[in-house]
Design a protein around this motif. Structure first.
Motif, PDB file in Angstrom:
ATOM      1  N   SER A 194      31.752 -14.386  -9.703  1.00 15.30           N
ATOM      2  CA  SER A 194      31.104 -15.573  -9.142  1.00 15.30           C
ATOM      3  C   SER A 194      31.170 -16.773 -10.066  1.00 15.30           C
ATOM      4  O   SER A 194      30.979 -16.680 -11.280  1.00 15.30           O
ATOM      5  CB  SER A 194      29.640 -15.251  -8.803  1.00 15.30           C
ATOM      6  OG  SER A 194      29.008 -16.406  -8.289  1.00 15.30           O
ATOM      7  N   TYR A 226      20.811  -9.678  -7.189  1.00 15.59           N
ATOM      8  CA  TYR A 226      21.658  -9.687  -8.385  1.00 15.59           C
ATOM      9  C   TYR A 226      21.132 -10.768  -9.334  1.00 15.59           C
ATOM     10  O   TYR A 226      20.723 -11.835  -8.876  1.00 15.59           O
ATOM     11  CB  TYR A 226      23.103 -10.039  -8.037  1.00 15.59           C
ATOM     12  CG  TYR A 226      23.698  -9.160  -6.973  1.00 15.59           C
ATOM     13  CD1 TYR A 226      24.446  -8.035  -7.301  1.00 15.59           C
ATOM     14  CD2 TYR A 226      23.499  -9.454  -5.620  1.00 15.59           C
ATOM     15  CE1 TYR A 226      24.981  -7.215  -6.316  1.00 15.59           C
ATOM     16  CE2 TYR A 226      24.041  -8.636  -4.630  1.00 15.59           C
ATOM     17  CZ  TYR A 226      24.778  -7.522  -4.982  1.00 15.59           C
ATOM     18  OH  TYR A 226      25.301  -6.716  -4.007  1.00 15.59           O
ATOM     19  N   GLU A 229      26.978 -13.067 -17.827  1.00 19.82           N
ATOM     20  CA  GLU A 229      27.324 -14.486 -17.767  1.00 19.82           C
ATOM     21  C   GLU A 229      28.198 -14.874 -18.950  1.00 19.82           C
ATOM     22  O   GLU A 229      27.816 -14.695 -20.112  1.00 19.82           O
ATOM     23  CB  GLU A 229      26.060 -15.360 -17.753  1.00 19.82           C
ATOM     24  CG  GLU A 229      26.413 -16.854 -17.734  1.00 19.82           C
ATOM     25  CD  GLU A 229      25.266 -17.760 -17.313  1.00 19.82           C
ATOM     26  OE1 GLU A 229      24.100 -17.397 -17.575  1.00 19.82           O
ATOM     27  OE2 GLU A 229      25.537 -18.817 -16.719  1.00 19.82           O
ATOM     28  N   LEU A 250      21.658 -12.586 -13.567  1.00 19.64           N
ATOM     29  CA  LEU A 250      22.573 -12.746 -14.701  1.00 19.64           C
ATOM     30  C   LEU A 250      21.933 -12.213 -15.977  1.00 19.64           C
ATOM     31  O   LEU A 250      20.712 -12.134 -16.090  1.00 19.64           O
ATOM     32  CB  LEU A 250      22.903 -14.226 -14.912  1.00 19.64           C
ATOM     33  CG  LEU A 250      23.375 -15.023 -13.698  1.00 19.64           C
ATOM     34  CD1 LEU A 250      23.791 -16.428 -14.131  1.00 19.64           C
ATOM     35  CD2 LEU A 250      24.507 -14.304 -12.991  1.00 19.64           C
ATOM     36  N   GLY A 296      29.041  -7.307 -11.891  1.00 22.57           N
ATOM     37  CA  GLY A 296      30.133  -8.276 -11.898  1.00 22.57           C
ATOM     38  C   GLY A 296      30.091  -9.208 -13.089  1.00 22.57           C
ATOM     39  O   GLY A 296      29.368  -8.988 -14.064  1.00 22.57           O
ATOM     40  N   ILE A 297      30.873 -10.266 -12.967  1.00 23.85           N
ATOM     41  CA  ILE A 297      31.042 -11.271 -14.021  1.00 23.85           C
ATOM     42  C   ILE A 297      30.772 -12.641 -13.401  1.00 23.85           C
ATOM     43  O   ILE A 297      31.184 -12.907 -12.267  1.00 23.85           O
ATOM     44  CB  ILE A 297      32.482 -11.226 -14.577  1.00 23.85           C
ATOM     45  CG1 ILE A 297      32.794  -9.844 -15.185  1.00 23.85           C
ATOM     46  CG2 ILE A 297      32.712 -12.354 -15.586  1.00 23.85           C
ATOM     47  CD1 ILE A 297      31.966  -9.477 -16.400  1.00 23.85           C
ATOM     48  N   GLU A 298      30.107 -13.497 -14.171  1.00 24.62           N
ATOM     49  CA  GLU A 298      29.710 -14.801 -13.619  1.00 24.62           C
ATOM     50  C   GLU A 298      29.912 -15.900 -14.643  1.00 24.62           C
ATOM     51  O   GLU A 298      29.791 -15.669 -15.857  1.00 24.62           O
ATOM     52  CB  GLU A 298      28.231 -14.738 -13.212  1.00 24.62           C
ATOM     53  CG  GLU A 298      27.702 -15.969 -12.507  1.00 24.62           C
ATOM     54  CD  GLU A 298      27.212 -17.073 -13.421  1.00 24.62           C
ATOM     55  OE1 GLU A 298      26.923 -18.163 -12.895  1.00 24.62           O
ATOM     56  OE2 GLU A 298      27.131 -16.867 -14.665  1.00 24.62           O
ATOM     57  N   LEU A 317      25.043  -9.335 -13.396  1.00 27.06           N
ATOM     58  CA  LEU A 317      26.338  -9.936 -13.717  1.00 27.06           C
ATOM     59  C   LEU A 317      26.252 -10.470 -15.138  1.00 27.06           C
ATOM     60  O   LEU A 317      25.277 -11.141 -15.492  1.00 27.06           O
ATOM     61  CB  LEU A 317      26.663 -11.089 -12.758  1.00 27.06           C
ATOM     62  CG  LEU A 317      27.090 -10.719 -11.334  1.00 27.06           C
ATOM     63  CD1 LEU A 317      25.889 -10.262 -10.521  1.00 27.06           C
ATOM     64  CD2 LEU A 317      27.755 -11.908 -10.647  1.00 27.06           C
ATOM     65  N   LEU A 322      36.741  -9.775 -16.124  1.00 25.64           N
ATOM     66  CA  LEU A 322      36.515  -8.812 -15.048  1.00 25.64           C
ATOM     67  C   LEU A 322      37.521  -7.660 -15.137  1.00 25.64           C
ATOM     68  O   LEU A 322      37.157  -6.486 -15.023  1.00 25.64           O
ATOM     69  CB  LEU A 322      36.655  -9.526 -13.694  1.00 25.64           C
ATOM     70  CG  LEU A 322      36.133  -8.759 -12.483  1.00 25.64           C
ATOM     71  CD1 LEU A 322      34.623  -8.901 -12.396  1.00 25.64           C
ATOM     72  CD2 LEU A 322      36.771  -9.274 -11.201  1.00 25.64           C
TER      73      LEU A 322
END
Lengths: 436, 436
Positions: B257, B146, B176, B148, B209-211, B174, B240
């Motif tokens: 994360s 994964y 950022e 960013l 996802g989201i970070e 993800l 998210l």
């Protein structure tokens, strides 16, 4: 193993993916790097990448050789700066008398790669470290080694170890004269002379010379520095004369050593005046940073030395070490985030200096305008601040390259197990290893 | 090669004289280090030497495992801190979900030593670095990766590269979310959501996802930090939810994360409240410094975290990393010069903290009195200032050992290719490698 054979072994080793700077997905023989014809300006390498400009290295090697010949001094460049066997080799091939090192571990590495004359510009105290050096001297009669001493406790340890190891030859020591409030070294001429007598009388040891390090005198006031350095060099010379008058030296030559990377001209000219002793004097400079110079602290000092030497700009030592990285993010109009951090470039004296930007595919790098500066580094990132309102703030994009100069080569070399050597057009020629 | 086989290869390698800390004059098989039974307190090793206390490592591994289980979060510890395969292995064996890394080179090294799930907590921009990662994904279907992204330019580069490499699977990214004035990351929720849509629609990519990284919010005012961290964690969670409401996630789980080494309790408790989305949420912390903690910056932050968690002193994370060096010179009554410098211990946040002195042969180390502090370091030396008038000024002698704690493990690990693991009585058990 001689120098050439040791270098060959490095050339033949396989480099695995993950060596910083290398754009490889399979193991690669180190000696085949040049054949890949990577261009940094085409962004062929991984980033960040540490680069040594071959032409600047070559110029600096010759410049320093000429300097030493002109003053009649020898050079034992401080190897701790680079800890690179290929660079040690280039220094020795360009007239260096030997290498200076700082620790027993560094001595073992240099020996492994063919260095056979070492001045340890440090006290040698730990039993394992004393043993490491005495073992090399015992195994190889051609290995010439000198260390410093500044205390009776130090003399006693070394004398005892030399006797226990039943050495065939005495361990040559230089008495270190120090400076009040500074690092190691005897704090008075009387103490230093008394210690010289102890060394001369100690079983297993012999007095080889006198040493000091004037580099600790670099302060905010240049005139004051110069006065202090001249005074210290005179003290070292006087101490040498006094020890010689007492016939404490028994070797063929007497070593007289000082010389960092800022004021080695004062040292050289002072040492050149030490004559007419009972035996020949060998003045040894120890500059480590001359080889790559930098774009910061040492460059400023060297420009002043150039002026003292009457050199035109460009005739002096040239910065040879750069770290290039890529713009990873442009999150705000005046901010660019680079993929270079504390793991990649010096930050102990000054932060890196952003010199040029380059869009891969463009004809040539462009100097960055005034107001562009690295204002902060994290472990793996740098924050490049751009001047508000200037075109660069709109132009600089994700994927552009930033070429940085550094300040203090020692703390950049120690962040790179491999540095790439490049032509003036940033084509990769080869690589040098470091061992820290 | 699985983890065990890769570790075996490190155990079987020959270490040559010159590896810092090792008291050897012949090559030594790494796996035989423990059998030598070196005692640091007997000054058997070379100095300086970097030490990892095995009991503290073990405690911290279990502590963090318990913490994550309690909060129902996963851990992908930041591997850049140590870059040590053996420590990665211990982290994975103690429940870590995967490893976080910062650069493509670090990913290649971790992969080589058996890590099969990586979160690159960074933008992936350079062509060679994108290729390095895609090659690993292409060669090994079991390698989970994964990265960013925070810009359309970044999305375009990755989408193009994924298509050119004809990847069988999409590259999971993800988005950022950043912080105004800080490092990378989208500067608004709207920008982040728009970018999430771009990722979801881009050929060859998928939104995983989201970070965010709340560690950049550590400032001088703790209360202000806590408020800012809570707000940021809420933003990440909201982002998210919004992306999920737009059905932008297509994978089995949604990653969420954050989590440095200071405020991961706020992150964990905030993330635990993110429920009832279209698919399971996987909250992933990324602390790197929990493993060794330190005696400085992070220890202070962890003591505050302990208080928030209601832990007694000693129940929290313990400092596991020390650097020991020898007194080389006692040139002035209140000054001792140590053989440890910028090459050996962190100096970016605070200088090392002198904890104990020990005369080899004495029964046990003694805590240093108040007023003893490292006031300066050169490349290879430290200046230990002693309190005037205290007995220690008369007692501390050349050849005594000084044990130091450090501040910021990341910048001490990167100075040591090999660190020795020790028992509580400083007997050497073995060693771990690092790859920087």
């Amino acid at each position: 193993m001689n120098r050439t054979a040791a270098m060959m072994k490095l050339e033949d080793q396989l480099l695995h993916p993950g060596v910083k700077g290398l754009p490889i997905t399979q193991p690669l023989r180190q000696g085949d790097i040049g054949a890949r014809q990577w261009s940094v300006l085409h962004a062929d390498t991984s980033f960040p990448v540490a680069l040594l400009k071959a032409s600047a290295l070559e110029h600096n090697l010759q410049w320093m050789r000429g300097f030493c010949e002109r003053y009649g001094v020898q050079l034992a460049p401080h190897g701790k700066t680079t800890m690179s066997p290929q660079l040690f080799d280039a220094q020795l091939a360009n007239g260096a008398w030997g290498m200076t090192l700082a620790t027993a571990a560094q001595v073992q590495i240099a020996y492994r790669y063919g260095v056979r004359r070492v001045l340890l510009a440090n006290q040698l105290v730990a039993p394992a470290d004393i043993k490491a050096v005495l073992t090399l001297m015992h195994r190889d009669p051609s290995f010439e080694f000198y260390a410093l001493v500044d205390s009776s406790a130090g003399v006693a340890r070394l004398s005892q170890a030399a006797q226990q190891q039943r050495m065939e030859r005495r361990l040559p020591l230089l008495v270190e004269l120090g400076l009040a409030g500074k690092r190691a070294g005897c704090r008075s001429m009387d103490d230093a002379l008394a210690l010289a007598r102890e060394v001369a009388a100690a079983p297993g040891l012999e007095l080889a010379g006198i040493e000091g390090y004037e580099g600790l005198l670099v302060g905010p006031d240049r005139d004051q520095d110069h006065e202090a350095v001249r005074h210290f060099v005179t003290q070292l010379s006087d101490l040498l004369r006094q020890a010689d008058a007492e016939q404490l030296f028994k070797r063929g030559e007497i070593l007289l050593s000082a010389g960092g990377s800022a004021y080695f001209d004062f040292v050289a000219s002072g040492f050149a005046q030490v004559k007419n002793l009972s035996r020949p004097v060998l003045p040894v400079l120890r500059s480590g940073c001359y080889l790559t110079n930098d774009h910061g602290f040492y460059h400023g000092l060297i420009e002043q030395l150039n002026a003292r030497e009457g050199l035109e700009p460009g005739q002096g030592l040239r910065p040879a070490l750069e770290v290039w990285s890529m713009v990873l993010s442009r999150p705000e109009p005046t901010l660019a985030i680079l993929g270079m951090g504390k793991r990649d470039a010096s930050y102990d004296m000054e932060l890196p200096r952003a010199l040029v930007s380059h869009r891969p595919g463009a004809s040539a790098p462009a100097a960055l305008p005034d107001g562009c500066s690295i204002e902060k580094m994290n472990d793996q990132h740098a924050y490049l601040r751009l001047p508000a309102g200037h075109a660069i703030s709109g132009e600089l994009a994700v994927g552009d390259l930033i070429g940085c100069g550094i300040s203090h080569p020692c703390t950049t070399f120690d962040k790179w197990p491999l540095l790439l050597t490049v032509d003036d057009d940033y084509k990769v020629r080869g690589a040098v290893n470091t061992f820290f």
